[in-house]
Write a protein that holds these residues in place. Structure first.
Motif, PDB file in Angstrom:
ATOM      1  N   PHE A  75       1.027  -1.146  -0.009  1.00 16.82           N
ATOM      2  CA  PHE A  75       0.399  -0.227   0.149  1.00 16.82           C
ATOM      3  C   PHE A  75       1.096   1.130   0.240  1.00 16.82           C
ATOM      4  O   PHE A  75       1.963   1.516   1.251  1.00 16.82           O
ATOM      5  N   THR A  76       0.820   2.388  -0.833  1.00 18.16           N
ATOM      6  CA  THR A  76       1.387   3.839  -0.364  1.00 18.16           C
ATOM      7  C   THR A  76       1.409   3.868  -0.112  1.00 18.16           C
ATOM      8  O   THR A  76       2.640   4.734   0.510  1.00 18.16           O
ATOM      9  N   ILE A  77      -0.181   4.487   0.159  1.00 20.15           N
ATOM     10  CA  ILE A  77       0.095   5.506   1.621  1.00 20.15           C
ATOM     11  C   ILE A  77       0.860   4.331   2.622  1.00 20.15           C
ATOM     12  O   ILE A  77       0.578   3.566   3.415  1.00 20.15           O
ATOM     13  N   GLY A  78       1.387   5.022   3.511  1.00 22.90           N
ATOM     14  CA  GLY A  78       2.687   4.647   4.701  1.00 22.90           C
ATOM     15  C   GLY A  78       3.589   3.707   4.094  1.00 22.90           C
ATOM     16  O   GLY A  78       4.453   3.122   5.353  1.00 22.90           O
ATOM     17  N   SER A  79       3.860   2.831   2.756  1.00 24.98           N
ATOM     18  CA  SER A  79       4.559   2.672   1.970  1.00 24.98           C
ATOM     19  C   SER A  79       4.658   0.828   2.925  1.00 24.98           C
ATOM     20  O   SER A  79       5.331   0.591   3.975  1.00 24.98           O
ATOM     21  N   LYS A  80       3.420   0.516   3.573  1.00 25.36           N
ATOM     22  CA  LYS A  80       3.564  -0.928   4.003  1.00 25.36           C
ATOM     23  C   LYS A  80       3.077  -2.176   3.120  1.00 25.36           C
ATOM     24  O   LYS A  80       2.245  -2.276   2.637  1.00 25.36           O
ATOM     25  N   THR A  81       4.062  -2.821   3.596  1.00 26.26           N
ATOM     26  CA  THR A  81       3.371  -4.390   2.875  1.00 26.26           C
ATOM     27  C   THR A  81       3.266  -4.962   3.616  1.00 26.26           C
ATOM     28  O   THR A  81       3.334  -5.913   4.867  1.00 26.26           O
ATOM     29  N   LYS A  82       2.421  -5.889   3.321  1.00 20.91           N
ATOM     30  CA  LYS A  82       1.316  -6.684   4.089  1.00 20.91           C
ATOM     31  C   LYS A  82       1.524  -8.485   4.203  1.00 20.91           C
ATOM     32  O   LYS A  82       1.098  -8.015   2.886  1.00 20.91           O
ATOM     33  N   VAL A  83       1.446  -9.696   4.264  1.00 17.69           N
ATOM     34  CA  VAL A  83       1.913 -10.929   4.292  1.00 17.69           C
ATOM     35  C   VAL A  83       0.682 -10.864   4.926  1.00 17.69           C
ATOM     36  O   VAL A  83       0.250 -11.049   5.792  1.00 17.69           O
ATOM     37  N   TYR A  84      -0.567 -11.659   4.076  1.00 19.63           N
ATOM     38  CA  TYR A  84      -1.605 -12.715   4.588  1.00 19.63           C
ATOM     39  C   TYR A  84      -0.700 -14.098   5.104  1.00 19.63           C
ATOM     40  O   TYR A  84      -0.233 -14.726   5.185  1.00 19.63           O
ATOM     41  N   ASN A  85      -1.324 -14.391   5.833  1.00 23.45           N
ATOM     42  CA  ASN A  85      -1.702 -15.477   7.598  1.00 23.45           C
ATOM     43  C   ASN A  85      -0.890 -16.656   6.427  1.00 23.45           C
ATOM     44  O   ASN A  85      -0.282 -17.419   7.595  1.00 23.45           O
ATOM     45  N   LYS A  86      -1.973 -17.407   5.635  1.00 22.68           N
ATOM     46  CA  LYS A  86      -1.547 -18.558   4.960  1.00 22.68           C
ATOM     47  C   LYS A  86       0.141 -18.773   4.413  1.00 22.68           C
ATOM     48  O   LYS A  86       0.930 -19.131   4.248  1.00 22.68           O
ATOM     49  N   TYR A  87       0.901 -16.971   4.439  1.00 25.64           N
ATOM     50  CA  TYR A  87       2.318 -16.825   3.453  1.00 25.64           C
ATOM     51  C   TYR A  87       2.993 -16.460   4.644  1.00 25.64           C
ATOM     52  O   TYR A  87       3.955 -15.672   4.435  1.00 25.64           O
ATOM     53  N   LYS A  88       2.483 -16.110   5.823  1.00 28.25           N
ATOM     54  CA  LYS A  88       3.212 -15.206   6.812  1.00 28.25           C
ATOM     55  C   LYS A  88       4.875 -16.471   6.936  1.00 28.25           C
ATOM     56  O   LYS A  88       4.835 -17.918   6.789  1.00 28.25           O
ATOM     57  N   GLY A  89       5.809 -15.729   6.854  1.00 22.99           N
ATOM     58  CA  GLY A  89       7.154 -16.227   7.192  1.00 22.99           C
ATOM     59  C   GLY A  89       7.941 -15.951   6.246  1.00 22.99           C
ATOM     60  O   GLY A  89       9.452 -16.845   6.098  1.00 22.99           O
ATOM     61  N   ARG A  90       7.219 -16.387   4.850  1.00 19.99           N
ATOM     62  CA  ARG A  90       8.140 -17.592   3.974  1.00 19.99           C
ATOM     63  C   ARG A  90       7.699 -17.126   1.853  1.00 19.99           C
ATOM     64  O   ARG A  90       8.393 -16.850   1.025  1.00 19.99           O
ATOM     65  N   ALA A  91       6.761 -15.582   2.227  1.00 21.20           N
ATOM     66  CA  ALA A  91       6.181 -14.627   1.081  1.00 21.20           C
ATOM     67  C   ALA A  91       6.508 -13.306   1.143  1.00 21.20           C
ATOM     68  O   ALA A  91       6.574 -12.896   2.895  1.00 21.20           O
ATOM     69  N   ASN A  92       6.459 -12.186   0.582  1.00 23.15           N
ATOM     70  CA  ASN A  92       7.232 -11.279   0.373  1.00 23.15           C
ATOM     71  C   ASN A  92       7.192 -10.596  -0.807  1.00 23.15           C
ATOM     72  O   ASN A  92       6.762 -11.406  -2.331  1.00 23.15           O
TER      73      ASN A  92
END
Ligand SMILES: *[C@@H]1O[C@H](CO)[C@@H](O)[C@H](O)[C@H]1NC(C)=O
Ligand SMILES: *[C@@H]1O[C@H](CO)[C@@H](O)[C@H](O)[C@H]1NC(C)=O
Length: 419
Positions: A75-92
């Motif tokens: 998300f450009t507002i705040g330059s925030k990256t969100k990894v959803y639960n199913k891929y937590k820890g192994r996606a980026n």
């Protein structure tokens, strides 16, 4: 040429000016392949824009028509990256807004990660652009060590199958058989052999079929082998018939043994009976004389025998009884001497007869001769008595011996008188 280039360049410029008015999102390849457990990057490029609000990666659901799966969002507002639960820890997601890149990173992929992924850009100001692109991820699995088996009996004239299968492998492995002879030298597969889905069929096998068979299981990323040692034997008897034959042989042996024992027992009994029936020992069989002489000799045998026994009895008696007994014996003995003297008289008569025949000298010599021979025979007789007693004691063990002995003839039997 230069003119052509110039026109082309102008066209390109015009196109570029046109493209700025619409967003373009692009994933360079349609399919990405990666080995299981590896890390993968799926690139996504877009037209840089100051007005875009967010970028997202989504994955197709397992079941069609289910909602798509969110992987990661920017998300450009705040330059925030969100990894959803199913891929937590192994996606980026690697985002560079100026360059226009938003690459998806997945770590330690599994077979479950094999699916389609979509890169989406949201730009509220763009109304005509193409705002997403899709690609497939295929997670490959190396073939596992194949398992080889021999199906059927490895005996002459049989048809058998060598099987080969890897438990896993994505994509599905293909199989290939190679043959080596017993000296490990490569050779072509037998003419009638056929291969299908990892199964090698061998028909009417023989000793020549023996050797090493190697199966190679291969897919896009790797291969693995198994090794079968095939030994083709002559046809064998099955267990049941082997046991039957052994049992039969043992049975026959026992039967024969029993028969032999019975025969031995019967024979022994018969021989025993025969020997008792024959009964009389070979004591007094001097049948090789004229009757008169034989009578005389026999009497004298008995007399001498008795005398001998008396003497030996005297020797064995205790001293007390001895004098009295020996007196009896002596008178007995005197009687005998008298008797003997009578016999001597008889012989004298006979000698006189010889004299009368004018063969006196001859006759005397013969008489002396005969006396000597008589002594010899007496010894022999005693001998035989002893032997007979002995034999009776050792009846069993000696019976063959006594049976086989030639008829007992005194070795020094007297000759006929030369009348
Ligand atoms: C199998 O092979 C043997 C020789 O090895 C041959 O005599 C026999 O005919 C063959 N049998 C068949 C059914 O082909
Ligand atoms: C197969 O196994 C045998 C004995 O175990 C060995 O001598 C041979 O080299 C092996 N072949 C291959 C290709 O591994």
């Amino acid at each position: 040429m230069a003119g052509t280039l110039g026109i082309f360049g102008i066209c390109l410029l015009c196109a570029g000016v046109h493209m700025t008015s619409g967003m373009t999102v692009n994933i360079p390849d349609k399919v990405y392949k990666i080995g299981r457990g590896d890390n993968v990057v799926i690139p996504c490029t877009f037209t840089p824009s100051t007005s875009l609000s967010s970028i997202s990666w989504t994955a197709d659901p397992d079941i069609k028509d289910d909602p798509e799966i969110n992987v990661v969002g920017y998300f450009t507002i705040g330059s925030k990256t969100k990894v959803y639960n199913k891929y937590k820890g192994r996606a980026n997601m690697e985002v560079d807004l100026l360059k226009g890149t938003a690459n998806l990173q997945l770590q330690s992929v599994t077979s479950a990660d094999t699916r389609d992924y979509e890169c989406k850009v949201q730009d509220p100001d763009d109304e005509e652009g193409r705002l997403s692109d899709k690609a497939s991820l295929v997670v490959l699995v190396a073939p596992s060590q194949p398992i080889c088996n021999v199906v059927g009996k490895a005996e002459y004239f049989q048809n058998i199958e060598l099987t080969c299968r890897s438990e896993e492998g994505t994509p599905t492995p293909t199989y290939k058989w190679q043959s080596y002879n017993v000296n490990n030298v490569p050779r072509p597969l037998p003419l009638k052999a056929s291969e299908q889905n990892g199964a090698l069929s061998l028909v009417n096998i023989s000793m020549d079929t023996s050797g090493y068979y190697i199966c190679t299981s291969t897919n896009e990323i790797r291969s693995a082998k198994c090794n079968v040692t095939l030994r083709v034997d002559p046809p064998s008897l099955n267990m049941a018939s082997t046991a039957g034959i052994i049992g039969g042989v043992v049975g026959v042996a026992v039967f024969v043994g029993i028969i032999i024992c019975c025969c031995c027992y019967c024979r022994r009994r018969r021989e025993k009976a025969e020997e008792y029936a024959m009964g009389t020992p070979e004591g007094g069989e001097f049948t090789d004389k004229d009757p008169e002489e034989r009578e005389d000799d026999r009497d004298e045998h008995v007399n001498y025998e008795e005398e001998r026994r008396v003497k030996s009895a005297d020797r064995l008696d205790p001293p007390d009884d001895r004098s009295e007994r020996s007196y009896d014996r002596r008178s007995d003995y005197d009687d005998r001497r008298d008797h003997y003297t009578d016999r001597r008289d008889d012989r004298s008569d006979r000698r006189e007869r010889y004299d009368r025949d004018d063969r006196r000298d001859d006759g005397r010599e013969r008489y002396d001769d005969r006396r000597d021979r008589y002594d010899d025979r007496r010894d022999h007789y005693d001998d035989r008595r002893d032997r007979h007693d002995d034999r009776r004691d050792r009846y069993d063990s000696d019976r063959y011996d006594s049976r086989d002995r030639p008829p007992s003839v005194p070795p020094n039997k007297p000759k006929e008188p030369r009348n």
